[in-house]
Every structure is written in C-alpha cells, then in structure tokens.
Design an enzyme around this catalytic site. Structure first.
Site, PDB file in Angstrom:
ATOM      1  N   GLU A   1     -58.492 -21.251  13.487  1.00 21.91           N
ATOM      2  CA  GLU A   1     -58.286 -19.872  13.930  1.00 21.91           C
ATOM      3  C   GLU A   1     -57.182 -19.907  14.983  1.00 21.91           C
ATOM      4  OE1 GLU A   1     -62.528 -17.497  13.578  1.00 21.91           O
ATOM      5  OE2 GLU A   1     -62.321 -18.858  15.269  1.00 21.91           O
TER       6      GLU A   1
ATOM      7  N   ASN B   1     -67.369 -17.841  14.505  1.00 15.29           N
ATOM      8  CA  ASN B   1     -68.559 -18.033  15.335  1.00 15.29           C
ATOM      9  C   ASN B   1     -69.274 -16.714  15.624  1.00 15.29           C
ATOM     10  OD1 ASN B   1     -68.404 -20.765  15.381  1.00 15.29           O
ATOM     11  ND2 ASN B   1     -67.299 -20.884  17.324  1.00 15.29           N
TER      12      ASN B   1
END
Ligand SMILES: NC(=O)c1ccc[n+]([C@@H]2O[C@H](COP(=O)([O-])OP(=O)(O)OC[C@H]3O[C@@H](n4cnc5c(N)ncnc54)[C@H](O)[C@@H]3O)[C@@H](O)[C@H]2O)c1
Length: 386
Positions: free
Chosen positions: A139, A177
């Site tokens: 990311e 997450n």
C-alpha cells in the site's frame, strides 16, 4: 519486517543498510534474510554463491553513518507514533534533503509521522505485508503533504521489486487492515458466543480463504493485532471495538504462533496446531452456545468486510474499487476465484447483503448497521463495479 524488507531489496540487486538500536536486533534481521535466501538455495531457485553476494549487499549499523548517500529509507521500527516521530527527526538530520523517507507503518497516520520532518513532502507510506517475501501487495500511502514525486517513486520501486502497489489515502488502517480489523474482531466475537475456533476457521477456508481468521490472528500476533485494533477503535469507534478476552491471552504471553501459543496451541516449530481445551473457561465462553449455522458465520464475517469496504469506497480512499479487491487478494490471499471482496459483493447483490446486515444489526449488535454507500447501492440497484 526490517529483515524481510532488506532481503527483498537485496534479492533485486539493491544495496541495503539496515539500522537498529542494537546488534542483537540487526543479527535477527540478518538471520531472517538469510533464512529466506537459504530456502531459495535449497529449492534450487538460487545458486549458493549468489546467496553470499545477496547477504553482502545488506550492511548493518547502529548509527546513521552513510545515510547522507541513500536515495530512500524505509522505516520499520515499532508501531508507536512517538518513537516513529523521533526516528524521523533523526532521519531528517541524517539524510540528504532530497532522499525519500518511507514508513512501513501498518496503522499510524503518515501525515503525523511526516510532521517530524522539515519537508514533509518527502515522506510517504510504503506498507508491506507479512511475510514480505511472499505477500505481493504494497500500500503506497499519500500523506497530506506527500509529493507526487515521492508517491510515484515508491509506487514504481514497489513494482521494480516485484510487488503489486495500490495508491491509498492516509486514513487509519489504510485499506487492508481497516477491512481485516473488524473481520478478526467478529471471528473472536463468534468464538465468544460458543462456536469452536476450528469451526470458524473451517467455514472461512471453505469460502476460499488461505487460512481462517483465528489462525490469521495467531499468525499476525495478538500483540501486533491489539495495537492496530486500538488505532482502529480510536478512529472509528464502537463498530471497531475489540472483543473482550484477547487482552487476557496477551497478558499470559500467548502472543500467537511466534510464541508457540495464541488462541491455538502450537507444536513442532508452529507446524502442528491444536485447540486449547481450557480456552472456553479462560475467556468465559458458553459451551455449545449460539447454535449458529455455517451460513450465518460466513455471512457475519464476509459482510462485515464488505460493509467496511463500502465506507472506504465512499470516502474515496482508493482511486478505483478494483484497488480494494487487489488489496484484499494480494495482501491477504482473499479467495481469488471470488474475484475479490467487492466483485463477490456484486455477485450477491447489495440488496440481499443490506437485508442480512439489518437482521444481524438487530440480532447481534449495531456494528452491523449497513454503510450508507451500501444502502445507496441497494436502493438504486447499482453495483460497486458499474
Ligand atoms: N509484523 C507485521 O505483520 C507487520 C506487517 C506490516 C507492517 N508492520 C509494521 O512494521 C513495523 C515493524 O514491525 P515488526 O513487526 O517488524 O516489529 P518488531 O518489534 O519485530 O521490530 C521493530 C524493530 O525496530 C527496532 N527499533 C525500535 N526503536 C528503534 C529506533 N529508535 N531506531 C531503530 N530501530 C528501532 C527494534 O529494535 C526492532 O528490531 C511496524 O510499524 C509495524 O506496524 C508489521
């Protein structure tokens, strides 16, 4: 993570300098990198002589010497904002003002970390997934001040080292997450309602996950997960509230697979796991509780993720809904044949998902309240991929 990141760059012929606060930690990083290279040699994917060269490309230091000549630094110290800010203040002084400073934080604000640097435009998130050599996702996180140059350099570099990057905005937990957090919480919640943990894992493996959510918690580490959970709970409130129980396990040193015991118990270097018969008593789990069907277990877990992903799409944290699916497949191994989380949502239909979420909100708690974006799709009959 530091050792894994060093190994990755070295494997792609990029020289690395690994800095830590003491030599024991550096040795740990070296061992980690060596173990990965050694496995490649054993599998005849690498020549033994190349292993020597690859290890020689990784230098260790406890000070910042040589940092003035580096083009890029990837910070991977403990997940603590104050410590990270201190390290970035040191990096500001130790590096060339043109060098890019990346952080591997998994949940903290890149913008807050960047505030420790005079020129925050050179700070960017470069979030790898564990284990670094195996998980393809990175990311790339743009803080409020991150320059195009810093973001695109790290994006291109991620590709150069063989990873699949997605560009995401700076928001707690970023994309992967933030979706995984409530999913893992829900798995523990279902266990607390009396469903055996191995059954929960089996249901999700049957859905197509590489491992179940409880095993994933042990794999990530209960302590690491708790830190991320705290950040998510602080940012998003009640729907991300960590379920009770895990703190008890953490206080007993049951940190997961790495400790030989977490929610499961592990033998033979983590290869064999078994359920702990004392767990129910320890966590106050009802015996044979709930009477939940496999279908409800699966929906509670998958729809929790879809609901959070809908919020991420609404907040425009990604450039394209496909980036959520890329993130989930390459960062977590989400059932690839389902086409990704949101492709799967489209195949079920927002209408049906919203109906179930409303039912779950009544039966299990307000955390299931459908996200406005998902409700919008349900009303309009549109799909995530329109
Ligand atoms: N473990 C994971 O699954 C995972 C996945 C993705 C990202 N991350 C992120 O990577 C980072 C590191 O995680 P980890 O699991 O490797 O943690 P870890 O605790 O295993 O390693 C952290 C290292 O940082 C070192 N350190 C502490 N203070 C330092 C300082 N002032 N200067 C230099 N080094 C210092 C420690 O000595 C230790 O070696 C965290 O931000 C974490 O959120 C972890």
């Amino acid at each position: 993570m530091g050792g894994g990141i060093a190994q990755l760059f070295s494997a792609k012929s990029i020289r690395v300098r690994m800095k830590d606060i003491n030599w024991d930690a550096i040795t740990k990083g070296y061992h980690h990198a060596h173990k990965i290279f050694k496995k490649a040699v054993d599998r005849k994917k690498m020549k033994a002589s190349d292993l020597m060269n690859a290890m020689a490309r990784i230098e260790g230091t406890t000070r910042y010497e040589g940092f003035k000549h580096l083009d890029l630094v990837v910070e991977a110290v403990v997940e603590d904002l104050e410590i990270k800010k201190k390290v970035f203040t040191e990096l500001d002084a130790a590096t060339d003002p043109k060098a890019i400073l990346a952080t591997n934080t998994s949940s903290l604000s890149v913008s807050k970390i960047a505030s420790a640097v005079k020129d925050p435009s050179r700070v960017v998130g470069m979030h790898f997934f564990n284990p670094v050599d195996k998980m393809p996702l990175v990311e790339v996180i743009r803080g409020t001040a991150t320059s195009d140059e810093a973001a695109s350099t790290v994006f291109q570099l991620s590709k150069k080292v063989g990873k699949t990057p997605i560009l995401v905005k700076d928001s707690p937990g970023f994309v992967v997450n933030r979706i995984l957090g409530p999913y893992m919480n829900e798995a523990v919640q279902i266990a607390l309602e009396g469903v055996p943990v191995s059954r929960i894992d089996r249901v999700m493996e049957r859905f197509g996950m590489p491992m179940g959510p409880i095993e994933l918690i042990d794999e990530v580490g209960l302590d690491v997960g708790a830190k991320v959970s705290k950040v998510l709970y602080g940012a998003f409130g009640e729907r991300m509230k960590p379920p009770p129980g895990l703190e008890v396990l953490i206080s007993e040193g049951r940190l997961g697979k790495k400790a030989g015991k977490g929610i499961y118990l592990y033998e033979a270097g983590g290869k064999k796991k078994s359920e702990d018969p004392t767990l129910a008593k320890k966590l106050g789990i009802k015996e044979n509780g709930a009477g939940l069907t496999d279908e409800v277990i699966e929906k509670r877990l998958i729809y929790t993720m879809i609901n959070e992903a809908a919020r991420i799409v609404e907040e425009e944290l990604v450039r394209d809904v496909a980036d959520v699916d890329i993130g989930m497949i390459f960062g977590t191994g989400f059932a690839p044949f389902r086409g990704g989380l949101l492709r799967y949502a489209d195949s079920v239909g927002a209408d049906s998902i919203v109906t179930d979420l409303e039912l779950f909100a009544r039966n299990f708690g307000p955390r299931f309240q459908p996200a406005p974006f998902l409700q919008g799709l349900s009303v309009s009959g549109k799909k995530f991929y329109s």
